[in-house]
Design a protein around this motif. Structure first.
Motif, short mmCIF file in Angstrom:
data_model
loop_
_atom_site.label_atom_id
_atom_site.label_comp_id
_atom_site.label_asym_id
_atom_site.label_seq_id
_atom_site.Cartn_x
_atom_site.Cartn_y
_atom_site.Cartn_z
N GLY A 172 1.03 -0.79 -0.46
CA GLY A 172 0.35 -0.21 -0.25
C GLY A 172 0.72 0.72 0.09
N ALA A 173 1.87 1.42 0.74
CA ALA A 173 2.16 2.74 1.33
C ALA A 173 3.42 2.67 -0.74
CB ALA A 173 4.51 1.79 2.07
N MET A 174 4.04 1.93 -1.50
CA MET A 174 4.13 2.15 -2.62
C MET A 174 3.77 2.35 -3.53
SD MET A 174 6.49 -1.33 -3.04
CE MET A 174 6.23 -1.81 -5.08
N ARG A 175 1.71 1.71 -3.94
CA ARG A 175 0.73 2.41 -4.22
C ARG A 175 0.60 3.77 -4.20
NH1 ARG A 175 -2.66 -3.01 -2.78
NH2 ARG A 175 -1.78 -4.29 -5.06
N PHE A 176 0.41 3.82 -2.98
CA PHE A 176 -0.04 5.62 -2.47
C PHE A 176 1.11 6.34 -2.52
CE2 PHE A 176 -0.95 8.82 0.68
CZ PHE A 176 -2.54 9.16 0.38
N SER A 177 2.56 6.50 -2.58
CA SER A 177 3.91 6.39 -2.77
C SER A 177 2.96 7.31 -4.78
CB SER A 177 4.87 6.46 -2.16
OG SER A 177 5.45 5.24 -3.17
N PHE A 178 3.49 6.31 -5.28
CA PHE A 178 3.36 6.37 -6.66
C PHE A 178 2.34 7.27 -7.03
CE2 PHE A 178 0.80 5.35 -10.65
CZ PHE A 178 1.78 5.23 -11.37
N ILE A 179 1.44 7.22 -6.51
CA ILE A 179 -0.25 8.18 -7.29
C ILE A 179 0.14 9.61 -6.29
CG2 ILE A 179 -3.16 8.85 -6.05
CD1 ILE A 179 -2.90 5.83 -5.61
N LEU A 180 1.31 9.14 -5.12
CA LEU A 180 1.05 11.04 -5.24
C LEU A 180 1.96 11.44 -5.77
CD1 LEU A 180 1.47 10.82 -1.06
CD2 LEU A 180 -0.56 11.92 -2.96
N THR A 181 3.31 10.55 -6.75
CA THR A 181 4.19 11.18 -7.51
C THR A 181 3.56 11.29 -8.64
OG1 THR A 181 5.73 9.55 -6.32
CG2 THR A 181 6.22 10.81 -8.00
N VAL A 182 2.44 10.67 -9.43
CA VAL A 182 1.52 11.33 -10.21
C VAL A 182 1.48 12.48 -10.35
CG1 VAL A 182 -0.10 10.24 -11.87
CG2 VAL A 182 1.83 9.05 -10.58
N CYS A 183 0.62 12.38 -9.31
CA CYS A 183 -0.40 13.74 -8.56
C CYS A 183 0.49 14.62 -8.52
CB CYS A 183 -1.13 13.56 -7.35
SG CYS A 183 -2.06 12.74 -7.83
N GLY A 184 1.81 14.91 -8.06
CA GLY A 184 2.74 15.69 -7.60
C GLY A 184 3.22 16.27 -8.64
N TRP A 185 3.04 15.88 -10.17
CA TRP A 185 3.87 16.10 -11.77
C TRP A 185 3.22 16.90 -12.45
CZ3 TRP A 185 8.91 17.45 -12.44
CH2 TRP A 185 9.84 16.44 -12.24
N GLY A 186 1.79 16.06 -11.94
CA GLY A 186 0.00 16.52 -12.71
C GLY A 186 -0.18 18.05 -11.96
N LEU A 187 0.92 18.17 -10.86
CA LEU A 187 0.79 19.71 -10.49
C LEU A 187 0.86 20.70 -11.54
CD1 LEU A 187 0.37 19.59 -7.25
CD2 LEU A 187 -0.85 20.00 -8.23
N VAL A 188 2.11 20.40 -12.54
CA VAL A 188 2.85 20.75 -13.43
C VAL A 188 1.77 21.65 -14.63
CG1 VAL A 188 4.34 21.36 -15.24
CG2 VAL A 188 5.06 19.71 -13.80
N ILE A 189 1.18 21.04 -14.58
CA ILE A 189 0.02 21.03 -15.98
C ILE A 189 -0.32 22.68 -15.53
CG2 ILE A 189 -2.42 20.51 -17.31
CD1 ILE A 189 -1.13 17.44 -16.93
N PRO A 190 -1.19 22.50 -14.27
CA PRO A 190 -1.84 23.71 -13.57
C PRO A 190 -1.12 25.45 -13.87
CG PRO A 190 -2.42 21.62 -12.83
CD PRO A 190 -2.05 21.62 -13.42
N MET A 191 -0.26 24.59 -13.66
CA MET A 191 0.56 25.87 -13.22
C MET A 191 1.24 26.36 -14.89
SD MET A 191 0.48 26.38 -10.01
CE MET A 191 -1.08 25.49 -9.52
N ALA A 192 1.58 24.94 -15.22
CA ALA A 192 1.68 26.39 -16.78
C ALA A 192 0.96 26.11 -17.19
CB ALA A 192 2.69 24.43 -18.10
N LEU A 193 -0.46 26.40 -17.73
CA LEU A 193 -1.59 27.20 -17.63
C LEU A 193 -1.49 28.68 -17.18
CD1 LEU A 193 -3.68 24.32 -18.47
CD2 LEU A 193 -2.77 25.35 -20.05
N LEU A 194 -1.46 28.35 -15.82
CA LEU A 194 -1.59 29.68 -15.26
C LEU A 194 -0.72 30.62 -15.66
CD1 LEU A 194 -2.22 29.15 -11.99
CD2 LEU A 194 -4.02 30.85 -13.27
N LEU A 195 0.57 30.26 -15.70
CA LEU A 195 2.14 31.16 -16.48
C LEU A 195 1.59 31.71 -17.90
CD1 LEU A 195 5.36 29.57 -14.92
CD2 LEU A 195 4.60 31.55 -14.34
N ILE A 196 0.49 30.61 -18.82
CA ILE A 196 0.89 30.75 -19.78
C ILE A 196 -0.47 31.85 -20.08
CG2 ILE A 196 -0.38 29.90 -22.47
CD1 ILE A 196 0.84 27.45 -21.37
#
Length: 125
Positions: A62-86
């Protein structure tokens, strides 16, 4: 001294035609406010999910899955921030108004899609 008439059909183009309008800042400002509120709410939900998950999220597979999910969602924050910068960094000309509005609309929507992805990945694991 006599002024020469303008030889073309239309009026001459004024350099102020493409200047910065007073309402052009509204879309990026509203989008930034909505994204900030959404980030606080979704961050709280992410933290509460980890707290409610308990030991299943912190030990074993469960720890490996949850850390994977948090990593994916953490890197997913790049998209909204890039759109705001644009939407803030595009030149303040009329021809970029549609692109600015599209980026301003897509920034909060992409953050909502990221939360849906988080819930789907959490349900699948």
């Amino acid at each position: 001294m006599e002024q020469m008439p303008y030889p073309y059909e239309g009026e001459p183009r004024r350099p102020t035609d493409e200047g910065r309008g007073p309402l052009r800042i509204a879309a990026p400002a509203i989008s930034t406010a909505v994204v900030l509120i959404e980030v606080f709410v979704l961050g709280w939900l992410f933290i509460m999910t980890a707290a409610l998950c308990g030991s299943a999220c912190h030990y074993g597979r469960g720890a490996m899955r949850f850390s994977f999910i948090l990593t994916v969602c953490g890197w997913g924050l790049v998209i909204p921030m890039a759109l705001l910068l644009i939407c803030w960094l595009l030149p303040w000309r009329r021809r970029y108004d549609q692109a600015r509005k599209a980026a301003a609309i897509l920034a909060p929507l992409s953050l909502g899609a990221l939360y849906i992805l988080f819930n789907v990945l959490l349900a699948v694991s």
